[in-house]
Design an enzyme around this catalytic site. Structure first.
Site, PDB file in Angstrom:
ATOM      1  CE1 TYR A 107      -3.399   2.901   0.388  1.00 42.37           C
ATOM      2  CE2 TYR A 107      -2.915   2.825   2.758  1.00 42.37           C
ATOM      3  CZ  TYR A 107      -3.576   3.354   1.703  1.00 42.37           C
ATOM      4  OH  TYR A 107      -4.292   4.495   1.880  1.00 42.37           O
ATOM      5  CG  ASP A 148      -3.699   1.831  -3.494  1.00 46.17           C
ATOM      6  OD1 ASP A 148      -3.348   2.690  -4.234  1.00 46.17           O
ATOM      7  OD2 ASP A 148      -4.461   2.543  -2.501  1.00 46.17           O
ATOM      8  CG  HIS A 250      -9.128   1.134  -4.244  1.00 46.68           C
ATOM      9  ND1 HIS A 250      -7.885   1.433  -4.830  1.00 46.68           N
ATOM     10  CD2 HIS A 250      -9.089   2.103  -3.254  1.00 46.68           C
ATOM     11  CE1 HIS A 250      -7.323   2.551  -4.369  1.00 46.68           C
ATOM     12  NE2 HIS A 250      -7.988   2.819  -3.216  1.00 46.68           N
TER      13      HIS A 250
END
Length: 258
Positions: A107, A148, A250
């Site tokens: 992330y 991500d 998302h």
């Protein structure tokens, strides 16, 4: 053995648990890389995930960040945190070995507002990721970095490039740091199989009707080592979960390795 791997920023695993379990049951990936689980390890819904047929490895943090790996297969050599900064306490990176593959859930920091301290942290984090990717490449184990990345690699990955030009996700120095990682010899899975496609997004903001107007960004990616790239069979974006009630902002992205 073929492996279907998904990455999904769930934006709070407990708040989206029903959606996550429904999607696991329907799509049935072998491995899921989760980001922004937003809970400590002991609060992760392990019983429900295990009842769905998955082992879970968790690197949590109270209220913020947090990553996890779910797998139908046994996991070994689980490591938590991105090497290179012992003072960094943010739970943004973890790795595990699954079926002979080294898989990472990451992330990457958002970096806004830019310029500023948060943007400096983003670029420093990406420099650490580049160094770590070099180490993984030198080790010769096939690996996948999924998650991500908070990067739109090109203007093709943004619904309105001019309005996003100064954002940390699209700034030239962010994209340069992304290219430095890719140019080590990694393959970005979606673009390898969907060259030149526009309007394919993995994130739509909650605000201002972004989802119904398809005003999205493609910021969730897979980077593959050369051995993994040689085995890449498919990669796509599953928009279904973004249209659900109480959806994450998302949606899952997935690859299949032969």
């Amino acid at each position: 053995m073929g492996l279907r791997i998904a990455t999904w920023n769930v934006n709070s695993v407990r708040a989206r648990l029903g959606n996550v379990l429904d999607w696991l049951g329907g799509f049935a990936p072998d491995v899921v890389l989760l980001q922004e689980i937003k809970c400590q390890d002991h609060d992760f819904p392990r019983l429900e995930i295990e009842a769905a047929g998955y082992h879970a490895a968790v690197h949590g943090q109270k209220s913020y960040n947090g990553v996890a790996i779910l797998s139908r297969h046994p996991m070994s050599d689980i490591s938590l945190g991105l090497p290179g900064d012992a003072a960094d306490e943010q739970a943004r990176y973890m790795e595990a070995t699954i079926a002979g593959w080294r898989l990472a859930s990451l992330y990457l920091p958002n970096g806004n507002p830019a310029p500023g301290d948060k943007f400096d942290y983003k670029l420093a984090w990406m420099a650490r990721l580049e160094r770590h990717a070099r180490t993984l490449l030198a080790g010769g184990v096939p690996f996948v970095l999924g998650g991500d990345f908070n990067i739109c690699p090109t203007d093709d990955d943004v619904y309105d490039p001019p309005s996003w030009r100064g954002d940390a996700l699209c700034r030239p120095d962010s994209r340069a740091a992304w290219r430095a990682i890719v140019n080590l010899g990694l393959t970005e899975a979606f673009r390898a199989l969907h060259p030149g496609e526009k309007g394919r997004y993995s994130f739509w903001d909650y605000q201002a009707g972004a989802w119904p107007r398809d005003e999205g960004l493609r910021i969730d990616h897979f980077l593959l080592s050369p051995q993994a790239a040689d085995r890449l069979h498919s990669c796509d974006i599953d928009k279904g979960p973004r249209g659900r009630e109480k959806a994450s902002d998302h949606t899952p992205v997935w690859i299949e390795l032969d």
